[in-house]
Motif scaffolding. Structure first.
Motif, PDB file in Angstrom:
ATOM      1  N   ASP A  51     -60.590  -0.031   0.164  1.00 50.77           N
ATOM      2  CA  ASP A  51     -61.154  -1.441  -0.980  1.00 50.77           C
ATOM      3  C   ASP A  51     -60.299  -2.515  -1.381  1.00 50.77           C
ATOM      4  OD1 ASP A  51     -63.269  -0.825   0.046  1.00 50.77           O
ATOM      5  OD2 ASP A  51     -63.900   0.697  -2.042  1.00 50.77           O
ATOM      6  N   ALA A  52     -61.262  -3.361  -1.620  1.00 50.54           N
ATOM      7  CA  ALA A  52     -59.953  -3.990  -2.948  1.00 50.54           C
ATOM      8  C   ALA A  52     -59.392  -3.702  -4.107  1.00 50.54           C
ATOM      9  CB  ALA A  52     -59.395  -6.032  -2.819  1.00 50.54           C
ATOM     10  N   VAL A  53     -58.708  -4.363  -4.802  1.00 47.59           N
ATOM     11  CA  VAL A  53     -58.179  -3.759  -5.849  1.00 47.59           C
ATOM     12  C   VAL A  53     -57.357  -5.331  -6.734  1.00 47.59           C
ATOM     13  CG1 VAL A  53     -58.620  -0.843  -5.805  1.00 47.59           C
ATOM     14  CG2 VAL A  53     -56.242  -2.143  -5.639  1.00 47.59           C
ATOM     15  N   PHE A  54     -57.052  -4.456  -8.175  1.00 48.16           N
ATOM     16  CA  PHE A  54     -56.052  -5.276  -9.063  1.00 48.16           C
ATOM     17  C   PHE A  54     -55.603  -4.863  -9.716  1.00 48.16           C
ATOM     18  CE2 PHE A  54     -59.789  -7.562  -7.734  1.00 48.16           C
ATOM     19  CZ  PHE A  54     -59.609  -9.074  -6.464  1.00 48.16           C
ATOM     20  N   VAL A  55     -53.931  -5.132  -9.494  1.00 47.04           N
ATOM     21  CA  VAL A  55     -52.795  -4.132 -10.421  1.00 47.04           C
ATOM     22  C   VAL A  55     -52.172  -5.143 -11.352  1.00 47.04           C
ATOM     23  CG1 VAL A  55     -50.511  -3.673  -9.615  1.00 47.04           C
ATOM     24  CG2 VAL A  55     -52.552  -3.423  -7.923  1.00 47.04           C
ATOM     25  N   SER A  56     -52.181  -4.196 -12.504  1.00 45.82           N
ATOM     26  CA  SER A  56     -51.507  -5.127 -13.858  1.00 45.82           C
ATOM     27  C   SER A  56     -50.712  -3.440 -14.564  1.00 45.82           C
ATOM     28  CB  SER A  56     -52.315  -5.193 -14.950  1.00 45.82           C
ATOM     29  OG  SER A  56     -53.554  -3.743 -14.953  1.00 45.82           O
ATOM     30  N   GLN A  66     -47.243   3.392 -15.621  1.00 46.83           N
ATOM     31  CA  GLN A  66     -46.909   2.206 -16.591  1.00 46.83           C
ATOM     32  C   GLN A  66     -47.614   0.860 -16.015  1.00 46.83           C
ATOM     33  OE1 GLN A  66     -43.121   1.791 -16.319  1.00 46.83           O
ATOM     34  NE2 GLN A  66     -43.063   3.284 -18.026  1.00 46.83           N
ATOM     35  N   ILE A  67     -48.685   1.551 -14.538  1.00 52.08           N
ATOM     36  CA  ILE A  67     -49.359   0.621 -13.653  1.00 52.08           C
ATOM     37  C   ILE A  67     -51.147   0.844 -14.075  1.00 52.08           C
ATOM     38  CG2 ILE A  67     -49.799  -0.507 -11.818  1.00 52.08           C
ATOM     39  CD1 ILE A  67     -46.905  -0.157 -11.016  1.00 52.08           C
ATOM     40  N   GLU A  68     -51.839  -0.347 -13.856  1.00 51.05           N
ATOM     41  CA  GLU A  68     -52.976   0.013 -13.706  1.00 51.05           C
ATOM     42  C   GLU A  68     -54.053  -0.795 -12.257  1.00 51.05           C
ATOM     43  OE1 GLU A  68     -54.074   0.879 -18.356  1.00 51.05           O
ATOM     44  OE2 GLU A  68     -54.561  -1.051 -17.623  1.00 51.05           O
TER      45      GLU A  68
END
Length: 372
Positions: free
Chosen positions: A352-357, A296-298
């Motif tokens: 690495d940096a990522v962004f979670v939604s 349920q997370i991307e």
């Protein structure tokens, strides 16, 4: 004929007269339906084995009742309860061949030899060991899975009212466990004996059980099918024990709306699965937990408004999906997020940096509590 099994206000306190008594079972009340394959699930020390042993009469309960059908069995000794029990260690007799191992319960009951041969042959056919019965070796000459099936046959041969399985797959390797859990379900459905299966492995319980009871510290937290417990958990503990749940610390900002505050952005969440106790009064600004399962997370490599920044710690390619472990701000979550993506993110490596939604409409809302 299958029996229902009922627990009425069952309590078990170890060391009742000591300074530090242990309340292993706390007012346990529920009913297992006739012919049901019912799983007791929970962490070590939750009371599941104590409840199983109490059902068998191997432990006396402090108060309450245990009924087989309409008969109160609370004070009936184990040898009068007509139960079949399979232990984690199998507990087969190495000095007997497999025929005599299976026949043992019938011998004790002084069953005629002809009936013993008939019943042993039938039950060994049921568990798929007809060829092994022809060879009739000692149990030590069988594989782990075959020994397990001999133990099940021994428990079934005298037609018990209740079948009790105490972590019977714990000593098998992963591949054999997957095979044997399907075999146990097949055998149980063929016999239609009311059965309790104890395990701490949630995947095993979900695969085997018609219904599951999740226990914590002697209390039954929730009972339901695997789908009910997975999609409608009562609280944060159950949600994290049946499958994996990621938790975000948040605050309530409106009816069915929460906000996650980060150092760089504000993320508004509208959970559709609000799992709060009845008559709970919550006020705007109150601390809550937003829960989301790995699927349920991307994550994405590029930043956009409403995303939470994180750093990839571990990437695991698990065949049907790729699992990313991502660390985010500790004020939001003090453990890494587990995020399942259907594909590898191009150019994203560990550290690495990522962004979670969080996917819209899917997350859960819980009150803060101990989740383990």
């Amino acid at each position: 004929m299958s029996l229902n099994l009922t627990y009425k206000n069952v309590n078990k306190i170890f060391g009742e007269q000591s300074k530090n008594p242990v309340h292993a079972l706390n007012d346990v009340s529920f009913t297992i339906e006739p012919g049901e394959l019912f799983c007791l699930l929970g962490p070590s020390g939750c009371g599941k084995t104590t409840l199983l042993r109490s059902t068998a009469g191997l432990e006396s309960i402090s108060s309450g009742q245990i009924l087989y059908g309409d008969k109160d069995m609370t004070l009936i000794p184990p040898f009068r309860r007509n139960i079949g029990m399979v232990f984690q260690s199998f507990a087969l007799y190495p000095h007997m061949n497999i025929f005599e191992n299976v026949a043992y319960g019938l011998r004790v009951r002084k069953t005629p030899d002809e009936e013993v041969r008939k019943r042993v042959t039938e039950v060994m056919e049921l568990v798929g060991l007809t060829e092994e019965l022809k060879r009739n070796p000692s149990p030590t000459g069988l594989s782990g899975g075959q020994q397990q099936r001999v133990a099940i046959a021994r428990a079934l041969v005298y037609d018990p009212d209740i079948l009790l399985l105490d972590e019977p797959l714990a000593n098998l390797d992963a591949k054999l466990r997957r095979y044997m859990r399907a075999e146990i379900r097949r055998i149980q459905k063929a016999t239609n004996i009311t059965t309790i299966f104890v395990t701490h492995d949630q995947e095993e319980a979900m695969a085997i059980g018609d219904r599951l009871a999740v226990l914590r510290k002697g209390v039954v937290e929730q009972i339901g099918s695997s789908n009910e417990l997975y999609t409608k958990p009562n609280n944060a503990f159950v949600s994290n024990f049946i499958g994996k749940m990621n938790f975000f610390n948040a605050r309530l900002t409106g009816e069915h709306q929460a906000t996650i505050d980060t150092t760089s952005t504000r993320v508004d969440i509208k959970p559709q699965n609000v799992r709060l106790p009845l008559q709970t009064t919550i006020n705007p600004g109150q601390a809550v937990l937003v829960g989301a399962r790995p699927e349920q997370i991307e994550i994405q490599a590029q930043h956009s408004p409403g995303l939470i920044k994180g750093e990839v710690q571990i990437i695991q390619h698990l065949g049907q999906f790729v699992r990313y472990e991502v660390v985010i701000d500790q004020a939001i979550s003090d453990v890494p997020m587990e995020i399942d993506m259907p594909y590898m993110l191009e150019g994203v490596r560990e550290h690495d940096a990522v962004f979670v939604s969080v996917k819209e409409g899917l997350p859960f809302l819980f009150l803060p509590e101990v989740r383990n």
